[in-house]
Motif scaffolding. Structure first.
Motif, PDB file in Angstrom:
ATOM      1  N   ALA A 143      38.331  34.366  45.273  1.00 61.75           N
ATOM      2  CA  ALA A 143      39.063  35.438  44.590  1.00 61.75           C
ATOM      3  C   ALA A 143      40.378  35.062  43.927  1.00 61.75           C
ATOM      4  N   GLN A 144      41.211  34.269  44.562  1.00 60.49           N
ATOM      5  CA  GLN A 144      42.546  34.093  43.992  1.00 60.49           C
ATOM      6  C   GLN A 144      42.665  32.898  43.050  1.00 60.49           C
ATOM      7  N   GLY A 155      45.866  32.463  37.793  1.00 57.69           N
ATOM      8  CA  GLY A 155      44.498  32.627  38.276  1.00 57.69           C
ATOM      9  C   GLY A 155      44.015  34.055  38.199  1.00 57.69           C
ATOM     10  N   HIS A 156      44.788  34.927  37.557  1.00 58.25           N
ATOM     11  CA  HIS A 156      44.375  36.328  37.414  1.00 58.25           C
ATOM     12  C   HIS A 156      43.191  36.400  36.460  1.00 58.25           C
ATOM     13  N   ASP A 157      41.993  36.394  37.006  1.00 53.34           N
ATOM     14  CA  ASP A 157      40.826  36.402  36.116  1.00 53.34           C
ATOM     15  C   ASP A 157      40.035  37.708  36.201  1.00 53.34           C
ATOM     16  N   SER A 158      40.533  38.653  36.971  1.00 51.83           N
ATOM     17  CA  SER A 158      39.762  39.882  37.116  1.00 51.83           C
ATOM     18  C   SER A 158      39.697  40.641  35.795  1.00 51.83           C
ATOM     19  N   GLY A 212      48.047  43.459  30.999  1.00 51.64           N
ATOM     20  CA  GLY A 212      48.450  44.686  31.673  1.00 51.64           C
ATOM     21  C   GLY A 212      49.878  45.018  31.327  1.00 51.64           C
ATOM     22  N   SER A 272      44.308  36.199  28.478  1.00 44.95           N
ATOM     23  CA  SER A 272      44.681  37.209  29.454  1.00 44.95           C
ATOM     24  C   SER A 272      45.736  36.597  30.370  1.00 44.95           C
ATOM     25  N   THR A 327      44.687  50.503  28.117  1.00 43.11           N
ATOM     26  CA  THR A 327      43.876  50.650  26.903  1.00 43.11           C
ATOM     27  C   THR A 327      42.417  50.873  27.308  1.00 43.11           C
ATOM     28  N   PHE A 347      55.691  32.218  45.613  1.00 45.50           N
ATOM     29  CA  PHE A 347      55.975  31.016  44.817  1.00 45.50           C
ATOM     30  C   PHE A 347      55.521  31.212  43.384  1.00 45.50           C
ATOM     31  N   GLY A 363      48.275  46.580  44.914  1.00 39.12           N
ATOM     32  CA  GLY A 363      48.974  46.407  43.643  1.00 39.12           C
ATOM     33  C   GLY A 363      48.159  46.970  42.498  1.00 39.12           C
ATOM     34  N   THR A 398      56.541  43.692  36.436  1.00 40.96           N
ATOM     35  CA  THR A 398      57.394  42.555  36.742  1.00 40.96           C
ATOM     36  C   THR A 398      57.447  42.268  38.234  1.00 40.96           C
ATOM     37  N   TYR A 421      48.986  36.943  33.077  1.00 39.79           N
ATOM     38  CA  TYR A 421      49.668  37.807  34.056  1.00 39.79           C
ATOM     39  C   TYR A 421      50.871  37.150  34.719  1.00 39.79           C
ATOM     40  N   ASN A 422      50.839  35.822  34.841  1.00 37.59           N
ATOM     41  CA  ASN A 422      51.898  35.186  35.630  1.00 37.59           C
ATOM     42  C   ASN A 422      53.182  34.917  34.862  1.00 37.59           C
ATOM     43  N   TYR A 432      46.869  43.891  23.832  1.00 39.83           N
ATOM     44  CA  TYR A 432      46.291  45.117  24.389  1.00 39.83           C
ATOM     45  C   TYR A 432      47.035  45.454  25.675  1.00 39.83           C
ATOM     46  N   GLU A 436      55.715  47.402  39.981  1.00 39.03           N
ATOM     47  CA  GLU A 436      54.647  46.402  40.150  1.00 39.03           C
ATOM     48  C   GLU A 436      53.860  46.060  38.873  1.00 39.03           C
TER      49      GLU A 436
HETATM   50  C1  B12 Z   1      45.011  42.031  40.656  1.00 34.85           C
HETATM   51  C2  B12 Z   1      46.319  41.287  40.775  1.00 34.85           C
HETATM   52  C3  B12 Z   1      46.328  40.109  41.499  1.00 34.85           C
HETATM   53  C4  B12 Z   1      45.091  39.535  42.170  1.00 34.85           C
HETATM   54  C5  B12 Z   1      44.291  38.749  41.111  1.00 34.85           C
HETATM   55  C6  B12 Z   1      42.831  38.634  41.391  1.00 34.85           C
HETATM   56  C7  B12 Z   1      42.114  38.011  40.253  1.00 34.85           C
HETATM   57  N1  B12 Z   1      41.225  37.079  40.536  1.00 34.85           N
HETATM   58  O1  B12 Z   1      42.313  38.378  39.119  1.00 34.85           O
HETATM   59  C8  B12 Z   1      45.762  38.644  43.259  1.00 34.85           C
HETATM   60  C9  B12 Z   1      46.049  39.495  44.475  1.00 34.85           C
HETATM   61  C10 B12 Z   1      44.963  37.426  43.663  1.00 34.85           C
HETATM   62  C11 B12 Z   1      47.080  38.335  42.585  1.00 34.85           C
HETATM   63  C12 B12 Z   1      47.818  37.210  42.869  1.00 34.85           C
HETATM   64  C13 B12 Z   1      49.035  36.926  42.294  1.00 34.85           C
HETATM   65  N2  B12 Z   1      49.756  37.743  41.530  1.00 34.85           N
HETATM   66 CO1  B12 Z   1      49.062  39.370  40.814  1.00 34.85          CO
HETATM   67  N3  B12 Z   1      48.609  41.129  40.202  1.00 34.85           N
HETATM   68  C14 B12 Z   1      47.495  41.790  40.172  1.00 34.85           C
HETATM   69  C15 B12 Z   1      47.720  43.207  39.607  1.00 34.85           C
HETATM   70  C16 B12 Z   1      47.830  44.136  40.794  1.00 34.85           C
HETATM   71  C17 B12 Z   1      46.668  43.772  38.637  1.00 34.85           C
HETATM   72  C18 B12 Z   1      46.236  42.893  37.480  1.00 34.85           C
HETATM   73  C19 B12 Z   1      44.847  43.286  36.999  1.00 34.85           C
HETATM   74  O2  B12 Z   1      43.916  42.525  37.149  1.00 34.85           O
HETATM   75  N4  B12 Z   1      44.658  44.504  36.454  1.00 34.85           N
HETATM   76  C20 B12 Z   1      43.393  45.004  35.988  1.00 34.85           C
HETATM   77  C21 B12 Z   1      43.240  44.913  34.488  1.00 34.85           C
HETATM   78  C22 B12 Z   1      41.769  45.061  34.118  1.00 34.85           C
HETATM   79  O3  B12 Z   1      43.966  45.974  33.888  1.00 34.85           O
HETATM   80  P1  B12 Z   1      45.351  45.803  33.099  1.00 34.85           P
HETATM   81  O4  B12 Z   1      46.160  44.760  33.782  1.00 34.85           O
HETATM   82  O5  B12 Z   1      45.934  47.115  32.927  1.00 34.85           O
HETATM   83  O6  B12 Z   1      44.921  45.196  31.680  1.00 34.85           O
HETATM   84  C23 B12 Z   1      44.482  46.008  30.598  1.00 34.85           C
HETATM   85  C24 B12 Z   1      44.832  45.401  29.253  1.00 34.85           C
HETATM   86  O7  B12 Z   1      46.039  44.702  29.286  1.00 34.85           O
HETATM   87  C25 B12 Z   1      43.639  44.580  28.897  1.00 34.85           C
HETATM   88  N5  B12 Z   1      43.645  43.144  28.970  1.00 34.85           N
HETATM   89  C26 B12 Z   1      44.107  42.350  29.937  1.00 34.85           C
HETATM   90  N6  B12 Z   1      43.873  41.061  29.629  1.00 34.85           N
HETATM   91  C27 B12 Z   1      43.229  41.032  28.460  1.00 34.85           C
HETATM   92  C28 B12 Z   1      42.737  39.987  27.702  1.00 34.85           C
HETATM   93  C29 B12 Z   1      42.062  40.247  26.523  1.00 34.85           C
HETATM   94  C30 B12 Z   1      41.510  39.140  25.740  1.00 34.85           C
HETATM   95  C31 B12 Z   1      41.902  41.584  26.086  1.00 34.85           C
HETATM   96  C32 B12 Z   1      41.179  41.892  24.880  1.00 34.85           C
HETATM   97  C33 B12 Z   1      42.428  42.614  26.858  1.00 34.85           C
HETATM   98  C34 B12 Z   1      43.072  42.352  28.022  1.00 34.85           C
HETATM   99  O8  B12 Z   1      42.575  44.999  29.738  1.00 34.85           O
HETATM  100  C35 B12 Z   1      42.969  46.010  30.646  1.00 34.85           C
HETATM  101  C36 B12 Z   1      42.303  47.299  30.297  1.00 34.85           C
HETATM  102  O9  B12 Z   1      42.922  47.962  29.254  1.00 34.85           O
HETATM  103  C37 B12 Z   1      49.102  43.028  38.890  1.00 34.85           C
HETATM  104  C38 B12 Z   1      50.028  44.241  38.926  1.00 34.85           C
HETATM  105  C39 B12 Z   1      49.478  45.412  38.168  1.00 34.85           C
HETATM  106  N7  B12 Z   1      49.342  46.511  38.814  1.00 34.85           N
HETATM  107  O10 B12 Z   1      49.158  45.280  37.010  1.00 34.85           O
HETATM  108  C40 B12 Z   1      49.747  41.859  39.688  1.00 34.85           C
HETATM  109  C41 B12 Z   1      50.673  40.889  38.976  1.00 34.85           C
HETATM  110  C42 B12 Z   1      50.097  40.551  37.637  1.00 34.85           C
HETATM  111  N8  B12 Z   1      50.662  39.655  39.869  1.00 34.85           N
HETATM  112  C43 B12 Z   1      51.757  39.092  39.898  1.00 34.85           C
HETATM  113  C44 B12 Z   1      52.010  37.915  40.654  1.00 34.85           C
HETATM  114  C45 B12 Z   1      53.437  37.400  40.667  1.00 34.85           C
HETATM  115  C46 B12 Z   1      51.004  37.267  41.359  1.00 34.85           C
HETATM  116  C47 B12 Z   1      51.177  35.961  42.152  1.00 34.85           C
HETATM  117  C48 B12 Z   1      51.853  34.871  41.366  1.00 34.85           C
HETATM  118  C49 B12 Z   1      51.923  36.261  43.447  1.00 34.85           C
HETATM  119  C50 B12 Z   1      52.338  35.022  44.188  1.00 34.85           C
HETATM  120  N9  B12 Z   1      53.529  34.528  43.974  1.00 34.85           N
HETATM  121  O11 B12 Z   1      51.591  34.507  44.996  1.00 34.85           O
HETATM  122  C51 B12 Z   1      49.722  35.616  42.513  1.00 34.85           C
HETATM  123  C52 B12 Z   1      49.166  34.554  41.565  1.00 34.85           C
HETATM  124  C53 B12 Z   1      47.706  34.402  41.588  1.00 34.85           C
HETATM  125  C54 B12 Z   1      47.227  33.304  40.697  1.00 34.85           C
HETATM  126  N10 B12 Z   1      46.241  32.545  41.128  1.00 34.85           N
HETATM  127  O12 B12 Z   1      47.711  33.120  39.639  1.00 34.85           O
HETATM  128  C55 B12 Z   1      52.821  39.785  39.104  1.00 34.85           C
HETATM  129  C56 B12 Z   1      53.224  39.080  37.817  1.00 34.85           C
HETATM  130  C57 B12 Z   1      54.732  39.216  37.636  1.00 34.85           C
HETATM  131  C58 B12 Z   1      55.271  38.830  36.319  1.00 34.85           C
HETATM  132  N11 B12 Z   1      54.506  38.389  35.358  1.00 34.85           N
HETATM  133  O13 B12 Z   1      56.447  38.977  36.198  1.00 34.85           O
HETATM  134  C59 B12 Z   1      52.209  41.216  38.938  1.00 34.85           C
HETATM  135  C60 B12 Z   1      52.636  41.964  37.700  1.00 34.85           C
HETATM  136  C61 B12 Z   1      52.619  41.993  40.218  1.00 34.85           C
HETATM  137  C62 B12 Z   1      54.112  42.016  40.457  1.00 34.85           C
HETATM  138  N12 B12 Z   1      54.800  43.018  39.944  1.00 34.85           N
HETATM  139  O14 B12 Z   1      54.678  41.168  41.098  1.00 34.85           O
HETATM  140  N13 B12 Z   1      47.409  39.252  41.743  1.00 34.85           N
END
Ligand code: B12
Ligand SMILES: Nc1nc2c(ncn2[C@@H]2O[C@H](COP(=O)(O)OP(=O)(O)O)[C@@H](O)[C@H]2O)c(=O)[nH]1
Ligand SMILES: [Mg+2]
Lengths: 407, 610
Positions: B261-262, A24-27, A102, A70, A126, B168, B387, B427, A72-73, A122, B424
């Motif tokens: 949000a989630q 559900g990570h749609d931000s 990410g 996109s 980036t 979970f 995070g 992973t 994340y999970n 990406y 964070e």
């Molecule tokens: C925000 C976040 C959340 C929010 C999400 C809100 C939402 N509606 O999006 C909340 C708090 C709800 C959340 C919940 C969960 N999360 Co979360 N979350 C994050 C967090 C902190 C940031 C992700 C993010 O949005 N970043 C902002 C984006 C804009 O930036 P970026 O990631 O750097 O991406 C860049 C590029 O990759 C690119 N990009 C990304 N996607 C795409 C797609 C395309 C097409 C293109 C072109 C580019 C592109 O754009 C960005 C700019 O350059 C990460 C950890 C982290 N710091 O990264 C964990 C993380 C992703 N979450 C994680 C987990 C486990 C969860 C949960 C499953 C926890 C749980 N068990 O309950 C839940 C699941 C939620 C769900 N419904 O699926 C883990 C995933 C672990 C793994 N894969 O091994 C992480 C890594 C944290 C951790 N270390 O545990 N989460």
């Protein structure tokens, strides 16, 4: 607008974006969508928690240049591969897949994923502008006819071609059918933005699917392009829960500057869908339009674009005087007052019925609450459409409606 | 006007009341004398202690004033710790060192003479509402139940009381079984895979969940009723049928923020809220120590919301639950104390005061609009460091970021706290970084003296007050805007919260990449090192298949009984009965996915929004 805009004559890039199943990570994707649209790209957004099958179906029907995921999970290696495999197996390997997640997708993962068909990843950090420039460079493409395309992709490509040059369209000479030539009943759906057209169409779709176990339905959703950038976020698929079915052909059309309430390619697209002989029923949703507009050309001398028009409005239309001004109420075959769960619905019902009675055309008002599943008002409305279109209410499968046919 | 408008008004009214009382204190001699007497009494209750270097310190700091206006301002505007309106703290002592020697102060002789020394071990009488357990609560979940169980045991080594907080995996969060088509790769990723009561039993094996200092938390939402039912069933298997009333912990179950949000919503909103309220209604009498909902701003903020939006949406969601439960005839004084809250703490300046402001608005709204008694006015707060503030580039800096956020969280006197691991961005935390994250909390609360000796270090500081006023105003403005839209649920149907959150999330990323928001290592002081390669906690395909095999065996074992159990559940759901009461039985023989499918068949699917 600071954003670079696409030259008017070039057809915008079309990208499908989605978040994988159980995620559900749609931000991130929301930000990416806004940026893509700001850079003149048409984004067809499918939503979060999407299966590989749903993503591939949407990519085919929307004939997109590329699919952006996109994730994340976790489990991205398996998931991206599944999407690539399904695209390849369905003969659509020309649609590339890319994405981001990410820091969860590592460089080592990317190498594995690239071997399995993913185009690129990406990574975290980036810069947005660099990403947009790269995407526009990598995935620009002109939609050309392709004989290798089968089924929905062939249909979708035909629509893309008319979309890029609507003026040049003449009736297609090829038929896209798989043999089963059906006669399509076409319903145009108009009404103010937010009245519930999309929701209602989806609920009607569920009735169709239930009562026609082998039939197919097509949906054409028109949505506005951004006037400055030329891009668009076409998000109707997100809420169309019943469109997640191979018997539904869903196509999003951006208006690309057309002010009629429909894309300039819509008439041709309707024609293509009809010619295909695939569909029993076609819904065409117009952009939410003003009081005078007539997107389906029901008042002019020429041929109407649709077989019937459904006008949808919500209880807060602004009083009797505003109601008087809505031209389509004079000609609509079907009128639905949606959001009957709203406190103003009772008054609205009486006012609208009185307005319809003035026309002397025996127009019936259908009170509906599309936001509720199994709403009896939607049942009645579907029964009315089915009767007009000669569609079965019960055939082989389940009844279309939970209540008896009111007729 | 929806309840939100009334709540916003009640806060304004309360502020006017405080201002009027302050003026009266300055005018009315009798009132002033009363206040001074009370003040002296409060001072007298303060014990003295000594820092390890010998500096004598009061166990509680009050504004150093004798001016009646200022006394009224503090007592009514901020509140003595543990007293309305709770801005200072929910309880009197919070993180004070429980074992240090204290000296009683003779009334009216501030900090001078002492009367008798007493060690403080386990003394519960004097301030009964004081939290006696450490706030640390680390969120953990990976792989299969036994892997998470092992992680719990690893983390437990650094905890005094038993604290298990469960993450979970995706399929479980979405109510799907591990054998659901297309989800195999997600099994055990990002959290633990739980399909059945048997997995649940494995998850907590070896832990005595009936210990009075045990507390289990579960980050579970749409399927929360099913998962809690499994938790109860598993506990009964191990500790006997009478253990239920002793189970202590929290399940998130906050469906409003899921829609906002989630994004973990399975059933339509009305059905989701019904299942939630069924569960709360069942828990209130049967599980008096359980928090059946954790009203969460964390996800709202992580999805992009500003701190003010986070607080406004979270509080308004909380008030909405209060309204729903009251409408079902549950007594506010029964359910009020069972509501808990969960906020994010990032690096933005507003986080200095967010917890304080939220406690205050909640208390006023609950007291003045919902007529709640004292126990039902207290906002109990769990905090997680942000995070999203943690980034991949030069990720070791994440340790510092988290440490700063922890300080802010403690300054708000959060009741419990999770600190994120430095890995964070990459992973689910690996052991090494999870341990460092836990040590971060211990270093601040145990090693450093900052929070050990004196309670209320900063309350009433000019900077905090200025921020509190602005943040509170911002929150009330959002309340009023939602009020004009018809309240939380109507606003939500119009995508109000989602579009605000998305806008703010987009703005944040734009600021980062336009270098308007310095992020060290990303857009400032960049070293251009390649992204590091860190160890990853991933679930092997072999384990994923093992989970499916276990599920298959469970389904086979109960193939005869499952259909009837599901039929009973369906009947209860259709007839409008309490679904949770039946789920407690259903989970004995049915899997999560079977139950989700059954309920979806009754109420339909959620229609998601962009
Ligand atoms: C925000 C976040 C959340 C929010 C999400 C809100 C939402 N509606 O999006 C909340 C708090 C709800 C959340 C919940 C969960 N999360 Co979360 N979350 C994050 C967090 C902190 C940031 C992700 C993010 O949005 N970043 C902002 C984006 C804009 O930036 P970026 O990631 O750097 O991406 C860049 C590029 O990759 C690119 N990009 C990304 N996607 C795409 C797609 C395309 C097409 C293109 C072109 C580019 C592109 O754009 C960005 C700019 O350059 C990460 C950890 C982290 N710091 O990264 C964990 C993380 C992703 N979450 C994680 C987990 C486990 C969860 C949960 C499953 C926890 C749980 N068990 O309950 C839940 C699941 C939620 C769900 N419904 O699926 C883990 C995933 C672990 C793994 N894969 O091994 C992480 C890594 C944290 C951790 N270390 O545990 N989460
Ligand atoms: N309360 C209520 N909301 C509805 C109803 N039908 C649709 N909506 C909501 O109204 C909003 C707009 O609906 P949508 O179908 O996108 O409208 P469109 O712009 O006319 O296509 C969405 O948030 C729907 O969930 C209804 O019957 N009652
Ligand atoms: Mg629409």
């Amino acid at each position: 607008m600071a954003a670079a805009s696409t030259p008017r004559n070039a057809a915008p890039l079309r990208i499908l974006t989605a978040v994988p199943v159980c995620d559900g990570h749609d931000s991130a994707v929301t930000t990416i969508n806004i940026e893509l649209a700001r850079h003149g790209i048409e984004v067809i957004y499918l939503g979060y928690h999407q299966s590989a099958a749903a993503i591939v179906r949407a990519a085919i029907q929307e004939d997109v240049n590329v699919v952006g995921l996109s994730s994340y999970n976790g489990g991205h290696i398996v998931f991206f591969k599944e999407v690539c495999d399904q695209l390849r197996k369905s003969g659509n390997a020309d649609i590339p897949v890319f994405g981001g997640g990410g820091g969860t997708i590592t460089h080592a993962d990317e190498r594995v994923m690239q071997r399995q068909g993913t185009d690129r990843i990406y990574f975290a950090g980036t810069p947005l502008d660099a990403m947009m420039a790269q995407i526009k460079k990598d995935y620009a493409r002109v939609a050309k006819p392709n004989r290798k395309f089968k089924g929905d992709r062939a249909l979708a490509r035909a629509i893309s071609i008319v979309e890029s040059a609507p003026a040049r369209y003449s009736l297609p000479t090829t038929r896209y059918s798989n043999g089963a030539a059906r006669r399509s009943y076409v319903v145009g759906v108009a009404g103010p933005g937010g009245a519930g057209k999309s929701t209602l169409i989806d609920e009607l779709t569920s009735r169709f699917l239930r009562s026609n176990p082998t039939g197919r339905i097509a949906l054409l959703a028109n949505d506005p392009s951004h006037p400055d950038s030329g891009g668009a976020i076409l998000g109707d698929r997100v809420s169309a829960i019943y469109a997640q079915d191979d018997r539904v052909f869903f196509r999003s059309l951006a208006t690309r500057g057309s002010l009629t309430g429909l894309s300039a390619a819509a008439p041709a697209a309707i024609d293509i869908l009809k010619q295909s002989g695939e569909f029993d029923l076609i819904f065409v949703e117009s952009v939410g339009v003003g009081q005078e507009s007539d997107p389906f050309r029901i008042f002019g001398k020429g041929p109407k674009l649709v077989d019937a028009t459904l006008f949808v409005l919500a209880p807060y239309y602004g009083g009797l005087i505003q109601l008087q001004k809505i031209a389509l109420l004079n000609g609509a075959d079907l009128v639905a007052l949606n959001k009957c769960d709203h406190p103003m619905a009772h008054t609205a019902k009486a006012e609208i019925q009185a307005r319809l009675d003035q026309n002397g055309k025996d127009q019936v008002l259908h009170p509906t609450t599309a936001a509720k599943h199994y709403d009896p008002g939607v049942d009645t409305l579907y029964a009315a459409i089915a009767r007009l279109g000669g569609l079965d209410l019960v055939r082989g499968g389940e009844k279309a409606c939970f209540m008896e046919d009111p007729a | 006007m929806s309840a939100l408008g009334k709540i916003a008004d009640s806060v304004d009214t309360y502020n006017q009341f405080v201002a009027a009382e302050v003026a009266r204190a300055r005018r009315d001699e009798k009132f002033a004398a009363e206040l001074r007497a009370k003040w002296a009494q409060l001072h007298a209750s303060i014990e003295m202690t000594k820092s390890p270097t010998g500096t004598p310190l009061p166990r509680l700091a009050l504004p150093s004033t004798d001016e009646p206006g200022a006394i009224a301002e503090f007592l009514l505007g901020q509140g003595f710790p543990g007293q309305f309106p709770y801005a200072t703290a929910a309880y009197r002592e919070m993180y004070l060192d429980k074992d240090s020697e204290v000296e009683r102060v003779v009334p009216n002789a501030l900090g001078t003479t002492a009367s008798g020394k007493s060690p403080r071990g386990g003394d519960n009488q004097r301030h009964p509402a004081t939290v006696r357990e450490e706030p640390m609560r680390l969120f953990a979940g990976l792989g299969l139940a036994e892997d998470t169980n092992a992680r719990f045991k690893y983390l437990q080594r650094n905890q005094k009381s038993l604290r298990l907080s469960t993450a979970f995996d995706g399929p479980t969060l979405y109510g799907l079984d591990s054998d659901h088509e297309g989800v195999l790769g997600k099994v055990g990723e990002g959290g633990v895979a739980i399909d059945t009561v048997e997995d649940m039993t494995r998850l907590f094996a070896g832990f005595d969940l009936t210990r009075t200092d045990a507390s289990v938390s579960m980050t579970m939402n749409a399927p929360a009723p099913v998962i809690l039912a499994m938790f109860i069933a598993a506990a009964k298997r191990r500790f006997g049928p009478d253990c239920v009333a002793n189970l202590r912990g929290t399940i998130q179950a906050d469906m409003l923020k899921e829609v906002q949000a989630q994004n973990e919503v399975i059933f339509p909103v009305d059905a989701s809220l019904r299942f939630l309220c069924d569960m709360i209604e069942w828990c209130v009498p049967n599980m008096p120590k359980w928090y059946p909902v954790s009203i969460s701003g964390y996800h709202i903020a992580e999805a992009g919301a500003t701190p003010v939006q986070q607080a406004a949406f979270t509080l308004s969601n909380g008030f909405t639950y209060a309204g729903l439960l009251q409408a079902r005839g549950v007594d506010v004084n029964q359910f009020g104390p069972r509501l808990s809250f969960f906020l994010d703490c990032g690096l933005d300046v507003e986080y200095l005061v967010l917890g304080r402001v939220c406690r205050r608005i909640w208390a006023i709204g609950m007291r003045d609009v919902f007529q709640a008694n004292a126990k039902a006015q207290i906002l109990k707060l769990h905090t997680q460091t942000s995070g999203r503030s943690l980034i991949a580039a030069e990720f070791q800096n994440n340790l510092t970021r988290t440490a700063v956020e922890l300080m802010l969280a403690y300054l708000n006197y959060t009741n419990s706290c999770h600190s994120n691991s430095a890995d964070e961005p990459f992973t689910t935390p690996t052991e090494k970084y999870a341990l460092l994250a836990s040590h971060g909390q211990s270093i601040i609360l145990e090693e450093s003296g900052v929070f050990k000796h004196t309670m209320n270090l900063f309350g009433g500081a000019p900077g905090l007050l200025a921020l509190e006023r602005q943040v509170e105003k911002g929150i009330l403005d959002v309340f009023r805007e939602m009020d004009t839209l018809g309240g939380v649920i109507t606003a939500m149907e119009q995508r109000y919260q989602r579009s605000k959150i998305q806008e703010a999330g987009h703005a944040y990323e734009k600021q980062v990449y336009a270098n308007q928001r310095p992020i060290i290592g990303l857009n400032k002081y960049v070293s251009h090192e390649p992204l590091p390669s860190v160890p990853l906690a991933r679930t092997s395909p072999k384990k994923q298949r093992l989970q499916v095999a276990r599920l298959t065996a469970f389904k086979k074992k109960h193939a005869k009984k499952a259909p009837a159990a599901l039929q009973r559940l369906e009947n209860v759901a259709r007839s409008g009965g309490n679904v949770f009461g039946e789920l407690v039985n259903t989970v004995e023989v049915c899997s999560l996915g079977q139950i989700t499918a059954c309920l979806t068949n009754v109420v339909g699917k959620f229609r998601p929004m962009v």
